[in-house]
Design a protein around this motif. Structure first.
Motif, PDB file in Angstrom:
ATOM      1  N   ALA A  58     -40.915  43.293 -64.628  1.00 46.68           N
ATOM      2  CA  ALA A  58     -42.448  42.819 -64.804  1.00 46.68           C
ATOM      3  C   ALA A  58     -42.670  44.447 -65.447  1.00 46.68           C
ATOM      4  CB  ALA A  58     -42.714  42.674 -63.313  1.00 46.68           C
ATOM      5  N   GLU A  59     -42.723  45.306 -64.372  1.00 48.29           N
ATOM      6  CA  GLU A  59     -43.113  46.507 -64.344  1.00 48.29           C
ATOM      7  C   GLU A  59     -42.736  47.307 -65.284  1.00 48.29           C
ATOM      8  OE1 GLU A  59     -44.087  48.788 -60.531  1.00 48.29           O
ATOM      9  OE2 GLU A  59     -42.517  49.627 -61.149  1.00 48.29           O
ATOM     10  N   GLU A  60     -41.010  47.302 -66.040  1.00 46.81           N
ATOM     11  CA  GLU A  60     -40.963  47.721 -67.215  1.00 46.81           C
ATOM     12  C   GLU A  60     -41.648  46.862 -68.569  1.00 46.81           C
ATOM     13  OE1 GLU A  60     -36.845  47.532 -66.444  1.00 46.81           O
ATOM     14  OE2 GLU A  60     -36.655  48.963 -64.785  1.00 46.81           O
ATOM     15  N   ALA A  72     -38.920  56.295 -69.373  1.00 49.58           N
ATOM     16  CA  ALA A  72     -36.974  56.134 -69.539  1.00 49.58           C
ATOM     17  C   ALA A  72     -37.111  56.778 -67.910  1.00 49.58           C
ATOM     18  CB  ALA A  72     -36.576  57.039 -70.517  1.00 49.58           C
ATOM     19  N   GLN A  73     -38.126  57.608 -67.381  1.00 48.73           N
ATOM     20  CA  GLN A  73     -37.424  58.065 -65.914  1.00 48.73           C
ATOM     21  C   GLN A  73     -38.007  57.111 -65.043  1.00 48.73           C
ATOM     22  OE1 GLN A  73     -40.653  59.571 -63.998  1.00 48.73           O
ATOM     23  NE2 GLN A  73     -38.837  60.116 -62.566  1.00 48.73           N
ATOM     24  N   HIS A  74     -38.784  56.276 -65.284  1.00 48.16           N
ATOM     25  CA  HIS A  74     -39.851  55.108 -64.266  1.00 48.16           C
ATOM     26  C   HIS A  74     -38.263  54.054 -64.073  1.00 48.16           C
ATOM     27  CE1 HIS A  74     -43.285  53.577 -62.821  1.00 48.16           C
ATOM     28  NE2 HIS A  74     -41.792  52.576 -62.343  1.00 48.16           N
ATOM     29  N   LYS A  75     -37.713  53.298 -65.682  1.00 44.37           N
ATOM     30  CA  LYS A  75     -37.209  53.284 -65.581  1.00 44.37           C
ATOM     31  C   LYS A  75     -35.686  53.158 -65.224  1.00 44.37           C
ATOM     32  CE  LYS A  75     -34.645  49.871 -68.713  1.00 44.37           C
ATOM     33  NZ  LYS A  75     -32.984  49.451 -67.462  1.00 44.37           N
ATOM     34  N   ALA A  76     -35.213  54.815 -65.241  1.00 40.18           N
ATOM     35  CA  ALA A  76     -34.024  55.161 -64.182  1.00 40.18           C
ATOM     36  C   ALA A  76     -34.047  55.313 -63.040  1.00 40.18           C
ATOM     37  CB  ALA A  76     -34.045  56.678 -65.303  1.00 40.18           C
ATOM     38  N   PHE A  81     -31.822  52.468 -57.841  1.00 44.86           N
ATOM     39  CA  PHE A  81     -31.799  51.529 -56.929  1.00 44.86           C
ATOM     40  C   PHE A  81     -31.186  50.531 -56.646  1.00 44.86           C
ATOM     41  CE2 PHE A  81     -34.783  48.878 -53.895  1.00 44.86           C
ATOM     42  CZ  PHE A  81     -34.791  49.659 -52.410  1.00 44.86           C
ATOM     43  N   VAL A  82     -31.403  49.882 -57.731  1.00 50.20           N
ATOM     44  CA  VAL A  82     -30.370  48.707 -57.940  1.00 50.20           C
ATOM     45  C   VAL A  82     -28.858  48.537 -57.509  1.00 50.20           C
ATOM     46  CG1 VAL A  82     -29.778  46.526 -59.293  1.00 50.20           C
ATOM     47  CG2 VAL A  82     -32.091  47.348 -59.338  1.00 50.20           C
ATOM     48  N   THR A 120     -43.962  57.776 -58.176  1.00 55.43           N
ATOM     49  CA  THR A 120     -43.513  57.163 -59.766  1.00 55.43           C
ATOM     50  C   THR A 120     -44.569  56.031 -60.153  1.00 55.43           C
ATOM     51  OG1 THR A 120     -41.278  58.323 -59.914  1.00 55.43           O
ATOM     52  CG2 THR A 120     -41.640  56.116 -61.495  1.00 55.43           C
ATOM     53  N   ASP A 121     -44.598  55.572 -59.097  1.00 55.52           N
ATOM     54  CA  ASP A 121     -46.075  54.420 -59.114  1.00 55.52           C
ATOM     55  C   ASP A 121     -47.008  54.230 -59.209  1.00 55.52           C
ATOM     56  OD1 ASP A 121     -43.877  52.107 -60.097  1.00 55.52           O
ATOM     57  OD2 ASP A 121     -44.245  51.440 -57.438  1.00 55.52           O
ATOM     58  N   VAL A 122     -47.388  55.122 -58.948  1.00 54.97           N
ATOM     59  CA  VAL A 122     -49.172  55.936 -59.052  1.00 54.97           C
ATOM     60  C   VAL A 122     -49.099  56.343 -60.480  1.00 54.97           C
ATOM     61  CG1 VAL A 122     -50.875  57.497 -58.395  1.00 54.97           C
ATOM     62  CG2 VAL A 122     -49.040  56.934 -56.728  1.00 54.97           C
ATOM     63  N   ALA A 123     -47.995  56.935 -60.707  1.00 59.93           N
ATOM     64  CA  ALA A 123     -48.800  57.933 -62.220  1.00 59.93           C
ATOM     65  C   ALA A 123     -48.862  56.221 -62.944  1.00 59.93           C
ATOM     66  CB  ALA A 123     -46.917  58.751 -62.852  1.00 59.93           C
TER      67      ALA A 123
END
Length: 133
Positions: A58-60, A72-76, A81-82, A120-123
């Protein structure tokens, strides 16, 4: 203990609600380590992993929609984590293995969630909120 607190709010209701559920599932999983059967631990780990995939997806999707430059960095980070949760599953399911070490796993999960949400999520949330002003 892994717990969502208002300090972890990113300011977007939908994401904050999903984070609350993510933290609930993480806490249930971590609390099960050493307290319940191996089968129950495995079920709760799968339950956490499934929600991570749902929430991260959902975020992606939202990041792609708003053309977030940090995608790209967020998805990485999500993918890493997964992958770590999959490795924990493999470790947990190893026949004759010692199972998961509660302290190591809980420290890892708690740190990752805290760090990811508060940076990361705050950004990402700041980016979204700045575009809606």
């Amino acid at each position: 203990m892994i717990a969502w607190t208002p300090d972890l709010a990113v300011g977007i209701e939908e994401i904050d609600a999903q984070h609350q559920e993510l933290f609930r599932r993480a806490e249930r999983f971590v609390s099960s380590l050493g307290q319940t059967s191996r089968q129950e631990v495995g079920i709760l780990l799968s339950y956490l992993r499934l929600y991570c995939v749902t929430h991260f997806g959902a975020e992606e999707s939202w990041m792609r929609e708003v053309e977030y430059p940090g995608y790209a960095q967020h998805k990485a980070e999500h993918d890493g984590f997964v992958a770590s949760l999959m490795a924990l599953s493999d470790e947990h399911e190893k026949r004759g293995g010692p199972g998961l070490q509660a302290t190591r796993v809980s420290t890892f999960v708690e740190r990752w969630l805290q760090d990811h949400v508060t940076s990361t999520d705050v950004a990402f949330a700041r980016f979204v909120l700045s575009r809606s002003e």
